[in-house]
Design a protein around this motif. Structure first.
Motif, PDB file in Angstrom:
ATOM      1  N   ASP A 168       4.873  10.298   0.244  1.00 23.28           N
ATOM      2  CA  ASP A 168       3.424  10.231   0.431  1.00 23.28           C
ATOM      3  C   ASP A 168       2.750   9.862  -0.879  1.00 23.28           C
ATOM      4  O   ASP A 168       2.809  10.621  -1.855  1.00 23.28           O
ATOM      5  CB  ASP A 168       2.882  11.571   0.939  1.00 23.28           C
ATOM      6  N   LEU A 169       2.108   8.694  -0.886  1.00 17.21           N
ATOM      7  CA  LEU A 169       1.506   8.169  -2.109  1.00 17.21           C
ATOM      8  C   LEU A 169       0.003   8.037  -1.934  1.00 17.21           C
ATOM      9  O   LEU A 169      -0.471   7.441  -0.961  1.00 17.21           O
ATOM     10  CB  LEU A 169       2.117   6.801  -2.438  1.00 17.21           C
ATOM     11  N   GLN A 170      -0.748   8.591  -2.869  1.00 13.33           N
ATOM     12  CA  GLN A 170      -2.209   8.516  -2.822  1.00 13.33           C
ATOM     13  C   GLN A 170      -2.655   7.265  -3.566  1.00 13.33           C
ATOM     14  O   GLN A 170      -2.861   7.269  -4.775  1.00 13.33           O
ATOM     15  CB  GLN A 170      -2.824   9.779  -3.439  1.00 13.33           C
ATOM     16  N   LEU A 171      -2.763   6.162  -2.832  1.00 18.30           N
ATOM     17  CA  LEU A 171      -3.057   4.870  -3.446  1.00 18.30           C
ATOM     18  C   LEU A 171      -4.043   4.084  -2.584  1.00 18.30           C
ATOM     19  O   LEU A 171      -3.775   3.819  -1.417  1.00 18.30           O
ATOM     20  CB  LEU A 171      -1.765   4.038  -3.585  1.00 18.30           C
ATOM     21  N   SER A 172      -5.161   3.711  -3.154  1.00 21.41           N
ATOM     22  CA  SER A 172      -6.118   2.877  -2.428  1.00 21.41           C
ATOM     23  C   SER A 172      -5.776   1.407  -2.630  1.00 21.41           C
ATOM     24  O   SER A 172      -5.096   1.029  -3.589  1.00 21.41           O
ATOM     25  CB  SER A 172      -7.539   3.142  -2.936  1.00 21.41           C
ATOM     26  N   HIS A 173      -6.259   0.540  -1.725  1.00 21.14           N
ATOM     27  CA  HIS A 173      -6.030  -0.896  -1.858  1.00 21.14           C
ATOM     28  C   HIS A 173      -6.715  -1.443  -3.103  1.00 21.14           C
ATOM     29  O   HIS A 173      -6.194  -2.353  -3.762  1.00 21.14           O
ATOM     30  CB  HIS A 173      -6.526  -1.625  -0.609  1.00 21.14           C
ATOM     31  N   GLN A 174      -7.872  -0.892  -3.440  1.00 15.84           N
ATOM     32  CA  GLN A 174      -8.581  -1.340  -4.631  1.00 15.84           C
ATOM     33  C   GLN A 174      -7.774  -1.031  -5.890  1.00 15.84           C
ATOM     34  O   GLN A 174      -7.662  -1.855  -6.799  1.00 15.84           O
ATOM     35  CB  GLN A 174      -9.957  -0.665  -4.715  1.00 15.84           C
ATOM     36  N   PHE A 175      -7.205   0.165  -5.924  1.00 15.24           N
ATOM     37  CA  PHE A 175      -6.375   0.561  -7.060  1.00 15.24           C
ATOM     38  C   PHE A 175      -5.145  -0.340  -7.165  1.00 15.24           C
ATOM     39  O   PHE A 175      -4.803  -0.834  -8.240  1.00 15.24           O
ATOM     40  CB  PHE A 175      -5.948   2.019  -6.896  1.00 15.24           C
ATOM     41  N   VAL A 182      -4.413  -8.775  -8.412  1.00 15.57           N
ATOM     42  CA  VAL A 182      -4.765  -9.676  -7.314  1.00 15.57           C
ATOM     43  C   VAL A 182      -6.034  -9.162  -6.637  1.00 15.57           C
ATOM     44  O   VAL A 182      -6.530  -8.081  -6.936  1.00 15.57           O
ATOM     45  CB  VAL A 182      -3.622  -9.770  -6.275  1.00 15.57           C
ATOM     46  N   ARG A 183      -6.557  -9.960  -5.697  1.00 20.53           N
ATOM     47  CA  ARG A 183      -7.722  -9.534  -4.941  1.00 20.53           C
ATOM     48  C   ARG A 183      -7.327  -8.439  -3.946  1.00 20.53           C
ATOM     49  O   ARG A 183      -6.183  -8.376  -3.489  1.00 20.53           O
ATOM     50  CB  ARG A 183      -8.332 -10.708  -4.180  1.00 20.53           C
ATOM     51  N   ARG A 184      -8.308  -7.614  -3.604  1.00 20.98           N
ATOM     52  CA  ARG A 184      -8.047  -6.533  -2.650  1.00 20.98           C
ATOM     53  C   ARG A 184      -7.565  -7.087  -1.318  1.00 20.98           C
ATOM     54  O   ARG A 184      -6.703  -6.488  -0.662  1.00 20.98           O
ATOM     55  CB  ARG A 184      -9.321  -5.701  -2.461  1.00 20.98           C
ATOM     56  N   SER A 185      -8.103  -8.214  -0.898  1.00 26.85           N
ATOM     57  CA  SER A 185      -7.707  -8.801   0.384  1.00 26.85           C
ATOM     58  C   SER A 185      -6.223  -9.153   0.392  1.00 26.85           C
ATOM     59  O   SER A 185      -5.550  -9.058   1.427  1.00 26.85           O
ATOM     60  CB  SER A 185      -8.540 -10.055   0.676  1.00 26.85           C
ATOM     61  N   ALA A 186      -5.679  -9.557  -0.771  1.00 23.75           N
ATOM     62  CA  ALA A 186      -4.263  -9.889  -0.860  1.00 23.75           C
ATOM     63  C   ALA A 186      -3.403  -8.644  -0.648  1.00 23.75           C
ATOM     64  O   ALA A 186      -2.351  -8.708  -0.004  1.00 23.75           O
ATOM     65  CB  ALA A 186      -3.956 -10.523  -2.206  1.00 23.75           C
ATOM     66  N   VAL A 187      -3.847  -7.505  -1.187  1.00 24.60           N
ATOM     67  CA  VAL A 187      -3.119  -6.248  -0.985  1.00 24.60           C
ATOM     68  C   VAL A 187      -3.187  -5.828   0.478  1.00 24.60           C
ATOM     69  O   VAL A 187      -2.193  -5.371   1.053  1.00 24.60           O
ATOM     70  CB  VAL A 187      -3.691  -5.139  -1.889  1.00 24.60           C
ATOM     71  N   THR A 188      -4.369  -5.999   1.105  1.00 27.72           N
ATOM     72  CA  THR A 188      -4.523  -5.643   2.524  1.00 27.72           C
ATOM     73  C   THR A 188      -3.558  -6.451   3.394  1.00 27.72           C
ATOM     74  O   THR A 188      -2.903  -5.901   4.288  1.00 27.72           O
ATOM     75  CB  THR A 188      -5.970  -5.894   2.976  1.00 27.72           C
ATOM     76  N   ILE A 189      -3.451  -7.734   3.111  1.00 22.42           N
ATOM     77  CA  ILE A 189      -2.535  -8.586   3.875  1.00 22.42           C
ATOM     78  C   ILE A 189      -1.081  -8.166   3.651  1.00 22.42           C
ATOM     79  O   ILE A 189      -0.299  -8.045   4.596  1.00 22.42           O
ATOM     80  CB  ILE A 189      -2.735 -10.065   3.491  1.00 22.42           C
ATOM     81  N   ALA A 190      -0.714  -7.919   2.388  1.00 20.77           N
ATOM     82  CA  ALA A 190       0.655  -7.533   2.062  1.00 20.77           C
ATOM     83  C   ALA A 190       1.012  -6.179   2.658  1.00 20.77           C
ATOM     84  O   ALA A 190       2.104  -5.994   3.221  1.00 20.77           O
ATOM     85  CB  ALA A 190       0.845  -7.505   0.548  1.00 20.77           C
ATOM     86  N   ALA A 191       0.081  -5.212   2.563  1.00 15.43           N
ATOM     87  CA  ALA A 191       0.330  -3.888   3.130  1.00 15.43           C
ATOM     88  C   ALA A 191       0.431  -3.963   4.649  1.00 15.43           C
ATOM     89  O   ALA A 191       1.249  -3.268   5.268  1.00 15.43           O
ATOM     90  CB  ALA A 191      -0.779  -2.922   2.717  1.00 15.43           C
ATOM     91  N   GLY A 192      -0.381  -4.819   5.256  1.00 13.02           N
ATOM     92  CA  GLY A 192      -0.313  -5.005   6.701  1.00 13.02           C
ATOM     93  C   GLY A 192       1.032  -5.572   7.126  1.00 13.02           C
ATOM     94  O   GLY A 192       1.602  -5.170   8.161  1.00 13.02           O
ATOM     95  N   PHE A 193       1.567  -6.481   6.340  1.00 13.88           N
ATOM     96  CA  PHE A 193       2.883  -7.052   6.623  1.00 13.88           C
ATOM     97  C   PHE A 193       3.960  -5.970   6.574  1.00 13.88           C
ATOM     98  O   PHE A 193       4.811  -5.880   7.477  1.00 13.88           O
ATOM     99  CB  PHE A 193       3.191  -8.151   5.602  1.00 13.88           C
ATOM    100  N   LEU A 199       7.814  -0.366   7.649  1.00 12.61           N
ATOM    101  CA  LEU A 199       8.296   0.133   6.360  1.00 12.61           C
ATOM    102  C   LEU A 199       7.350   1.174   5.757  1.00 12.61           C
ATOM    103  O   LEU A 199       7.793   2.075   5.036  1.00 12.61           O
ATOM    104  CB  LEU A 199       8.470  -1.021   5.377  1.00 12.61           C
ATOM    105  N   ILE A 200       6.057   1.042   6.061  1.00 12.11           N
ATOM    106  CA  ILE A 200       5.048   1.982   5.569  1.00 12.11           C
ATOM    107  C   ILE A 200       3.984   2.193   6.645  1.00 12.11           C
ATOM    108  O   ILE A 200       3.913   1.430   7.612  1.00 12.11           O
ATOM    109  CB  ILE A 200       4.346   1.480   4.285  1.00 12.11           C
ATOM    110  N   THR A 201       3.216   3.232   6.479  1.00 15.58           N
ATOM    111  CA  THR A 201       1.953   3.366   7.199  1.00 15.58           C
ATOM    112  C   THR A 201       0.882   3.583   6.135  1.00 15.58           C
ATOM    113  O   THR A 201       1.154   4.152   5.076  1.00 15.58           O
ATOM    114  CB  THR A 201       1.944   4.563   8.169  1.00 15.58           C
ATOM    115  N   TYR A 202      -0.310   3.101   6.412  1.00 21.90           N
ATOM    116  CA  TYR A 202      -1.356   3.324   5.427  1.00 21.90           C
ATOM    117  C   TYR A 202      -2.681   3.584   6.110  1.00 21.90           C
ATOM    118  O   TYR A 202      -3.005   3.047   7.172  1.00 21.90           O
ATOM    119  CB  TYR A 202      -1.467   2.154   4.451  1.00 21.90           C
ATOM    120  N   LYS A 203      -3.424   4.475   5.478  1.00 24.85           N
ATOM    121  CA  LYS A 203      -4.813   4.752   5.832  1.00 24.85           C
ATOM    122  C   LYS A 203      -5.596   4.651   4.531  1.00 24.85           C
ATOM    123  O   LYS A 203      -5.028   4.371   3.477  1.00 24.85           O
ATOM    124  CB  LYS A 203      -4.950   6.147   6.444  1.00 24.85           C
TER     125      LYS A 203
END
Length: 238
Positions: A168-175, A182-193, A199-203
């Motif tokens: 369990d990792l406390q990590l925001s997309h902005q962080f 990279v841009r936050r949108s790039a992290v959102t796309i990568a995390a969604g993949f 492999l992960i779940t994120y909120k």
């Protein structure tokens, strides 16, 4: 000075020291809290203390002229902050902040230098660790230039998990965006993949690792190379 005798010391770097050298180091350390967001040193400022993390971890950050920063290294229980003192310079080469709450053994920088001068084993070990850290930093630069965001994100999650010993990792997309440069949108796309592959779940502000093996497959080879370099140069028998 906070008593360290009897305290469970789980710093892997110190565990490589012979018992007598390790006890000598521990007698000069105090146990301190690592508070999330705490600045431990700034680039070009005098290093006052060295830190051997027991839990939690520290990020090494490089800044540009606009004040933006990029994480280029992580220090957890496998290492120490302040290893560049073995080079004879007391100036910090980069910014270091706490990214994972925990505890560390803190030693005065001048005392650490005296330990280096009085113990060849401590000096040799610190030099080997500094070599490993330099390799990590240079590999991160290459990784950021040539590998996809989803590969880098998988690698960063694995590195963070190793240092927190938690799924369990406390990590925001902005962080994460700031850490990966990279841009936050790039992290959102990568995390969604990674989430779509199970492999992960994120909120919001929270990521749970479901499959470490899957993340290792999705990560670039930089993660495994870093582990192999550490083992090759620092896993020794006392």
């Amino acid at each position: 000075m906070t008593e360290t005798r009897g305290t469970q010391i789980s710093n892997q770097l110190l565990s490589n020291l012979p018992h007598c050298d390790k006890q000598r180091v521990l007698e000069q350390c105090k146990l301190v809290d690592l508070v999330f967001g705490e600045m431990l040193c700034c680039a070009d400022e005098t290093v006052e203390f060295v830190y051997f993390p027991i839990t939690g971890f520290i990020s090494l950050l490089a800044n540009n002229s606009d004040g933006q920063f990029l994480e280029i290294g992580l220090i957890g229980t496998e290492g120490m902050l302040g290893a560049t003192l073995v080079l004879g310079s007391k100036q910090a080469p980069m910014k270091a902040i706490v990214q994972g709450t925990g505890t560390a053994l803190q030693m005065d920088a001048d005392v650490f230098v005296k330990c280096l001068n009085s113990s060849k084993t401590m000096s040799d070990l610190s030099q080997r660790y500094l070599f490993v850290l330099i390799q990590q930093l240079s590999q991160t630069v290459a990784c950021n230039s040539f590998h996809e965001v989803k590969q880098r994100l998988a690698k960063w999650l694995l590195m963070t998990q190793d240092r927190t010993q938690s799924n369990d990792l406390q990590l925001s997309h902005q962080f994460l965006a700031k850490m990966l440069g990279v841009r936050r949108s790039a992290v959102t796309i990568a995390a969604g993949f990674l989430q779509n592959e199970g492999l992960i779940t994120y909120k919001r502000g929270h990521i749970q690792v479901l499959s470490r093996a899957g993340l290792e497959k999705r990560s670039c080879q930089c993660f495994r190379m870093a582990i192999n370099t550490y083992k090759r140069h620092l896993i020794i028998q006392n």
